[in-house]
Scaffold this motif. Structure first.
Motif, PDB file in Angstrom:
ATOM      1  N   SER A 119      14.122   6.849 -39.923  1.00  0.00           N
ATOM      2  CA  SER A 119      13.408   7.867 -39.146  1.00  0.00           C
ATOM      3  C   SER A 119      12.987   9.334 -39.878  1.00  0.00           C
ATOM      4  CB  SER A 119      14.344   8.297 -38.179  1.00  0.00           C
ATOM      5  OG  SER A 119      14.993   7.240 -37.235  1.00  0.00           O
ATOM      6  N   GLU A 120      13.697   9.285 -41.085  1.00  0.00           N
ATOM      7  CA  GLU A 120      13.263  10.363 -41.813  1.00  0.00           C
ATOM      8  C   GLU A 120      12.217  10.203 -42.312  1.00  0.00           C
ATOM      9  OE1 GLU A 120      13.722  14.275 -43.793  1.00  0.00           O
ATOM     10  OE2 GLU A 120      14.817  13.410 -42.059  1.00  0.00           O
ATOM     11  N   VAL A 121      11.836   8.995 -42.955  1.00  0.00           N
ATOM     12  CA  VAL A 121      10.711   8.812 -43.515  1.00  0.00           C
ATOM     13  C   VAL A 121       9.450   8.760 -42.837  1.00  0.00           C
ATOM     14  CG1 VAL A 121       9.749   6.616 -44.830  1.00  0.00           C
ATOM     15  CG2 VAL A 121      11.819   7.168 -45.422  1.00  0.00           C
ATOM     16  N   LEU A 122       9.686   8.098 -41.509  1.00  0.00           N
ATOM     17  CA  LEU A 122       8.608   8.127 -40.414  1.00  0.00           C
ATOM     18  C   LEU A 122       8.085   9.699 -40.287  1.00  0.00           C
ATOM     19  CD1 LEU A 122       9.658   5.458 -38.223  1.00  0.00           C
ATOM     20  CD2 LEU A 122       7.758   5.380 -39.564  1.00  0.00           C
ATOM     21  N   ARG A 123       9.488  10.454 -40.191  1.00  0.00           N
ATOM     22  CA  ARG A 123       8.965  11.922 -39.704  1.00  0.00           C
ATOM     23  C   ARG A 123       8.144  12.684 -40.880  1.00  0.00           C
ATOM     24  NH1 ARG A 123      10.808  16.760 -41.016  1.00  0.00           N
ATOM     25  NH2 ARG A 123      12.363  15.694 -42.181  1.00  0.00           N
ATOM     26  N   LYS A 124       8.685  12.106 -42.194  1.00  0.00           N
ATOM     27  CA  LYS A 124       7.883  13.060 -43.262  1.00  0.00           C
ATOM     28  C   LYS A 124       6.561  12.544 -43.504  1.00  0.00           C
ATOM     29  CE  LYS A 124      11.844  14.035 -46.165  1.00  0.00           C
ATOM     30  NZ  LYS A 124      12.380  13.901 -47.446  1.00  0.00           N
ATOM     31  N   LEU A 125       6.179  11.069 -43.098  1.00  0.00           N
ATOM     32  CA  LEU A 125       4.842  10.461 -43.107  1.00  0.00           C
ATOM     33  C   LEU A 125       3.859  11.321 -42.046  1.00  0.00           C
ATOM     34  CD1 LEU A 125       3.024   8.576 -44.256  1.00  0.00           C
ATOM     35  CD2 LEU A 125       3.790   6.763 -42.626  1.00  0.00           C
ATOM     36  N   GLU A 126       4.608  11.565 -40.872  1.00  0.00           N
ATOM     37  CA  GLU A 126       3.661  12.154 -39.683  1.00  0.00           C
ATOM     38  C   GLU A 126       3.356  13.549 -40.083  1.00  0.00           C
ATOM     39  OE1 GLU A 126       1.609  12.329 -36.403  1.00  0.00           O
ATOM     40  OE2 GLU A 126       2.595  10.505 -37.269  1.00  0.00           O
ATOM     41  N   GLU A 127       4.286  14.248 -40.806  1.00  0.00           N
ATOM     42  CA  GLU A 127       4.206  15.516 -41.365  1.00  0.00           C
ATOM     43  C   GLU A 127       2.877  15.608 -42.214  1.00  0.00           C
ATOM     44  OE1 GLU A 127       7.659  17.244 -42.594  1.00  0.00           O
ATOM     45  OE2 GLU A 127       8.445  17.300 -40.609  1.00  0.00           O
ATOM     46  N   SER A 128       3.081  14.719 -43.176  1.00  0.00           N
ATOM     47  CA  SER A 128       1.922  14.513 -44.188  1.00  0.00           C
ATOM     48  C   SER A 128       0.509  14.440 -43.543  1.00  0.00           C
ATOM     49  CB  SER A 128       2.359  13.782 -45.237  1.00  0.00           C
ATOM     50  OG  SER A 128       1.085  13.248 -46.314  1.00  0.00           O
ATOM     51  N   ARG A 129       0.549  13.488 -42.766  1.00  0.00           N
ATOM     52  CA  ARG A 129      -0.739  13.127 -41.942  1.00  0.00           C
ATOM     53  C   ARG A 129      -1.294  14.485 -41.128  1.00  0.00           C
ATOM     54  NH1 ARG A 129       0.870   7.133 -39.472  1.00  0.00           N
ATOM     55  NH2 ARG A 129       0.689   6.141 -41.117  1.00  0.00           N
ATOM     56  N   GLN A 130      -0.318  15.110 -40.631  1.00  0.00           N
ATOM     57  CA  GLN A 130      -0.980  16.116 -40.060  1.00  0.00           C
ATOM     58  C   GLN A 130      -1.263  17.382 -40.996  1.00  0.00           C
ATOM     59  OE1 GLN A 130      -0.999  16.409 -36.621  1.00  0.00           O
ATOM     60  NE2 GLN A 130      -1.990  18.398 -36.768  1.00  0.00           N
ATOM     61  N   ARG A 131      -0.615  17.565 -42.086  1.00  0.00           N
ATOM     62  CA  ARG A 131      -1.251  18.433 -42.783  1.00  0.00           C
ATOM     63  C   ARG A 131      -2.370  18.022 -43.602  1.00  0.00           C
ATOM     64  NH1 ARG A 131       4.279  18.460 -45.014  1.00  0.00           N
ATOM     65  NH2 ARG A 131       3.691  16.977 -46.685  1.00  0.00           N
ATOM     66  N   ASN A 132      -2.670  16.873 -43.779  1.00  0.00           N
ATOM     67  CA  ASN A 132      -4.040  16.571 -44.188  1.00  0.00           C
ATOM     68  C   ASN A 132      -5.092  16.589 -43.147  1.00  0.00           C
ATOM     69  OD1 ASN A 132      -3.019  15.418 -46.560  1.00  0.00           O
ATOM     70  ND2 ASN A 132      -2.764  13.447 -46.056  1.00  0.00           N
ATOM     71  N   LEU A 133      -4.846  16.371 -41.870  1.00  0.00           N
ATOM     72  CA  LEU A 133      -5.745  16.532 -41.020  1.00  0.00           C
ATOM     73  C   LEU A 133      -6.043  18.031 -40.657  1.00  0.00           C
ATOM     74  CD1 LEU A 133      -7.504  15.433 -38.503  1.00  0.00           C
ATOM     75  CD2 LEU A 133      -5.474  15.679 -37.066  1.00  0.00           C
ATOM     76  N   ASP A 134      -5.318  18.779 -40.957  1.00  0.00           N
ATOM     77  CA  ASP A 134      -5.689  20.402 -40.685  1.00  0.00           C
ATOM     78  C   ASP A 134      -6.307  20.674 -41.743  1.00  0.00           C
ATOM     79  OD1 ASP A 134      -3.913  20.305 -38.336  1.00  0.00           O
ATOM     80  OD2 ASP A 134      -2.050  21.129 -39.613  1.00  0.00           O
ATOM     81  N   GLU A 135      -6.051  20.281 -43.232  1.00  0.00           N
ATOM     82  CA  GLU A 135      -6.731  20.833 -44.248  1.00  0.00           C
ATOM     83  C   GLU A 135      -8.090  20.373 -44.237  1.00  0.00           C
ATOM     84  OE1 GLU A 135      -7.229  22.296 -48.004  1.00  0.00           O
ATOM     85  OE2 GLU A 135      -5.886  22.628 -46.632  1.00  0.00           O
ATOM     86  N   GLN A 136      -8.452  19.219 -43.740  1.00  0.00           N
ATOM     87  CA  GLN A 136      -9.796  18.526 -43.351  1.00  0.00           C
ATOM     88  C   GLN A 136     -10.455  19.619 -42.434  1.00  0.00           C
ATOM     89  OE1 GLN A 136      -9.601  14.347 -42.722  1.00  0.00           O
ATOM     90  NE2 GLN A 136      -8.629  13.788 -44.494  1.00  0.00           N
TER      91      GLN A 136
END
Length: 862
Positions: A119-136
């Motif tokens: 669950s912790e790994v999935l949560r961090k993966l989702e946060e990383s994807r969201q940060r990348n989307l915001d940066e784009q």
């Protein structure tokens, strides 16, 4: 029953220490107490999933789902069983037992619940994807704002330019008077007709406005971007802007477009010359046809055609002399001038003159001359206390040897020149290098032809002569007869009232050698020999050769200055930097002064014996001088001979000349031997046969030499060198005549017999086998025994052999023993190992080749 896997076996399979594997299992959530515990398939898959997650190679959410449902293990075990016995031959049989084990995954069908770690790994993966989307999104917004700003700036500049041009047009129209041409109306008696109303002008800034004038660039931003790419260039004139902008905002025309270039406006047009161009061409003593065509800005074929019309038959790569080049240049309508001297040579002369300094006394350079087998090398050997004669073929000196020795009378440099007649050129070089000539004459043999020739060389060089009457210890010695015979050649002894010192000595016992050294020291004092001991060195090349491991080697005699390691030198047409200096004993030295001979390593190629060498400041000057000398030598060698003229060729055809030509390719171990053989063989030409040496060089016979001989139908002469494998293949396939020699007498005799047309018995050396030394063993009875492999032919007992090192002969002798294992054998064939003992030679090394040959008599036939 399948065999279970323990942690220890698993560590061996994956090549990992047991302790590290236990730590990885513990980190994966599986506790084991020892390395002998059993690991199940599920635990293996769980460990694999953990390692993949740790290295970022697998999705933790699907690791369990991706586990294989079935694993098949193939195992094999090999045993050896001995069959037989009881009087029968025993046979060993290999028995292989193969097993296949299939393991199925146990799955309860419910699926494992997600753990906290997953669950912790999935949560961090989702946060990383969201940060990348915001940066784009942020970057896209920044790019959009920047593009809008650029478009706004471009539009404002275009509008300002359009407004300025419109104001200029209105001002120009207002300043010019309006001229109207009125036609009389019908029945109007000359009264002007009323002017029609002008149509309303379209707005300048209309976005849909399409004009063919210079305002096409002010179209709206929704137009094609090609229409506005020149809008911001304020430095363009109105005419250039109209030319560039015309049609830029329009699409492609449907019909064909015809371009017209206004050369008066652009200035880019090519104007054909109205008169022929006459060029000034600088021509030296010689020039190649290709270079002359390049200077005349013509094709090479045109110059060749003009030369053919003048009666000179040449190709584009041949060289013509100065007069011919001037004639063809003037024939083609150009002006020929004589080229100035070489700048690099002038710089070299100035460079050498700068390094001159104060001269001090230097050691004398003594050349020992005389007839064959009169004891020249033995005398030098006694002085040096070394064995020089043992290394020569048949006791005959084949090269110039240079040595400097420390005697009780001081340092003396000796040059030992060959005594054979074919080495006349080498002895002539020795006489030019030397200060004093020691003429060795055997007391029991008297004055011989080469003795007379040595006297002529010494007199031509203006060198003082000291006569050493050798072999006085022999029973038939008569020194008085030698002195009387020398009187006929204007060599008068001091006791007869002359000025030539004559010393009676024995090189074998040493009697009289001290008196000879005293005479040399006295003569050196009279000559007052002096040289500059410092500064840039200069001297002469005594000998040169090509070593496979060390490259070109030149033996030089320093005549002035100090030659040091690291100096840049020019040596004839070669140049380079001195990488190493060696004295006559093979020891490396750092420098060499006047009258000291040394071997130089580091030249770009093998120089010719007799070339001068000069030390220069930098490599650039050395390279320029060497290249200019090489070009000049090549041009002089390629100059079209008179026989190349059409009239001469036709005259020869009319005469019906039947002179035969014998082409030779000469390869030797040193440069001096090449020159001596070339001069000796070409001098044998007569009216019936002409001997032509088409190629030669230093080193082993290569594939290019064999190809040259095959193309020109020439005979290859190998003097103390051998052909490599690729060259032998060409020689065998093309049927080239290859002959090996080690003594120059045999070369001259065979060629002389052919040239004179004398038929008789010819003695040939035929190589019957070659063995390669793999290792050297020491024997108390035979000394060094060469453990060898026969690679070609057969090695026979009782046949003479030669030892080759890097395809160069270093020893000639005979077999002392030939063995297979511990048995003596008469012959060993190709592909067989053997032990070879060489008689009176213990310097065999691994990698040498032992060549077995036999001399056969061949009857010559027409």
């Amino acid at each position: 029953m399948s065999q279970q896997t323990t942690i220890r076996k698993l560590a061996e399979l994956v090549n990992t220490p047991v302790e590290k594997l236990l730590v990885q299992l513990a980190e994966a959530g599986m506790k084991f107490s020892g390395p002998d515990q059993v690991v199940t398939s599920i635990e293996k898959v769980k460990l694999l999933g953990f390692l993949k997650r740790a290295h970022g190679k697998a999705d933790p959410a699907t690791a369990e789902a991706d586990a294989p449902a079935k694993i098949t293990l193939n195992r094999s075990r090999k045993q050896e069983i001995t069959v037989g016995g009881g009087g029968k031959a025993k046979t060993t049989v290999d028995v292989v037992v193969r097993k296949k084990v299939t393991l199925l995954r146990v799955d309860n069908g419910t699926g494992a619940p997600p753990t906290d770690e997953r669950s912790e790994v999935l949560r961090k993966l989702e946060e990383s994807r969201q940060r990348n989307l915001d940066e784009q999104q942020r970057l896209a917004e920044s790019d959009r704002l920047r593009a809008e700003q650029i478009e706004r700036t471009r539009r404002e500049a275009a509008e300002a330019e359009a407004a300025r041009l419109e104001a200029e047009r209105v001002a120009k129209a207002a300043s010019e008077p309006e001229v109207e041409v009125r036609k009389p109306a019908p029945g109007g008696h000359g009264r002007p007709a009323p002017r029609a109303a002008e149509p309303a002008r379209a707005p300048v800034h209309d976005a849909k406005h399409k004009t063919r004038g210079s305002h096409a660039m002010v179209a709206g931003p929704e137009d094609d971007d090609r229409a506005s790419r020149f809008a911001g260039q304020m430095h363009l004139s109105a005419a250039d802007r109209a030319r560039r902008g015309a049609g830029a905002g329009r699409g492609k025309p449907k019909g064909p477009v015809r371009r017209q270039s206004d050369q008066s406006r652009t200035g880019s047009g090519f104007m054909r010359p109205t008169a022929p161009v006459r060029r000034e061409v600088a021509i030296g003593e010689t020039i190649t046809v290709a270079d002359l065509a390049q200077k005349l800005a013509l094709k090479g074929g045109d110059v060749v055609k003009a030369l053919f019309k003048m009666g000179v038959m040449v190709t584009i790569n041949q060289t013509v002399d100065h007069d011919t080049a001037v004639l063809v240049t003037e024939e083609l309508g150009h002006v020929a001038v004589r080229a100035e001297g070489t700048t690099a040579e002038d710089l070299l002369i100035a460079h050498v003159e700068e390094g001159q300094g104060e001269k001090v006394p230097r050691p004398p350079v003594v050349t020992i001359m005389g007839h064959v087998d009169h004891g020249k090398t033995s005398l030098l050997d006694y002085i040096r206390r070394t064995k020089v004669a043992s290394g020569e073929a048949g006791g005959i000196t084949q090269h110039i040897g240079a040595y400097h020795v420390q005697t009780p009378k001081g340092v003396i440099s000796f040059l030992d020149t060959p005594g054979h007649a074919a080495f006349s050129a080498m002895r002539a070089r020795g006489a030019k290098l030397t200060d004093i000539v020691v003429l060795v004459v055997a007391a029991d043999d008297g004055v011989m032809p080469q003795t007379i020739e040595a006297i002529h060389h010494a007199k031509a060089a203006g060198v003082p002569l000291v006569v050493a009457i050798n072999k006085i210890d022999k029973s038939g010695a008569d020194p008085s007869r030698v002195k009387n015979e020398l009187l006929a050649h204007d060599v008068v002894a001091e006791e007869f009232g002359g000025d030539t010192q004559m010393i009676e000595l024995s090189a074998k016992t040493g009697d009289g050698v001290d008196d000879l050294l005293d005479a040399l020291g006295l003569q050196a004092e009279v000559l007052e020999l002096r040289a500059v001991p410092t500064g840039r060195a200069n001297g002469v090349v005594i000998e040169s050769s090509l070593d496979k491991g060390r490259g070109p080697i030149a033996t030089v005699l320093v005549q002035g200055g100090q030659l040091q390691k690291g100096d840049y030198v020019v040596c004839g047409v070669q140049y380079g930097r001195v990488r190493a200096l060696f004295d006559e004993t093979g020891q490396q030295v750092q420098s060499a002064g006047p009258s000291i001979p040394v071997q130089v390593l580091g030249l770009s190629g093998v120089p010719d014996a007799g070339d001068d060498f000069v030390v220069v400041e930098d490599e650039r000057l050395a390279k320029d001088v060497a290249q200019q000398r090489d070009a000049k030598r090549r041009e002089s060698r390629l100059v079209a001979q008179p026989g190349n003229r059409m009239e001469d060729i036709l005259a020869q055809m009319g005469d019906g000349a039947t002179q035969q030509t014998l082409n030779l390719v000469i390869k030797a171990d040193v440069q001096g031997s090449v020159q001596a053989l070339r001069d000796a063989l070409t001098g044998l030409s007569n009216e019936q046969i002409r001997i032509n040496v088409i190629g030669g060089g230093v080193g082993g016979i290569t594939e290019s030499d064999a190809q040259l001989a095959a193309t020109s139908k020439a005979t290859i002469i190998g003097f103390n060198v051998r052909a490599d494998a690729s060259a032998r293949k060409v020689i065998e396939n093309q049927g080239v005549d290859l002959r090996y020699f080690s003594i120059i007498y045999d070369v001259i005799d065979q060629v002389k017999q052919i040239a004179s047309g004398v038929l008789g018995v010819e003695i040939r050396e035929e190589i019957i086998g070659t063995a390669e030394v793999r290792d050297v063993f020491r024997s108390s009875k035979f000394g060094a025994v060469a453990g060898s492999m026969v690679i070609e032919g057969v090695i026979r007992r009782g046949k003479p052999i030669r030892v080759l090192r890097q395809d160069t002969v270093i020893f000639e002798g005979e077999l002392e023993s030939l063995r297979r294992f511990k048995e003596n054998v008469d012959e060993v064939r190709n592909g067989t190992e053997c032990g070879i003992g060489v008689k009176a030679y213990n310097d065999v090394k691994a990698g040498d080749k032992i060549e077995c040959f036999e001399r056969i008599e061949v009857q010559r036939t027409l």
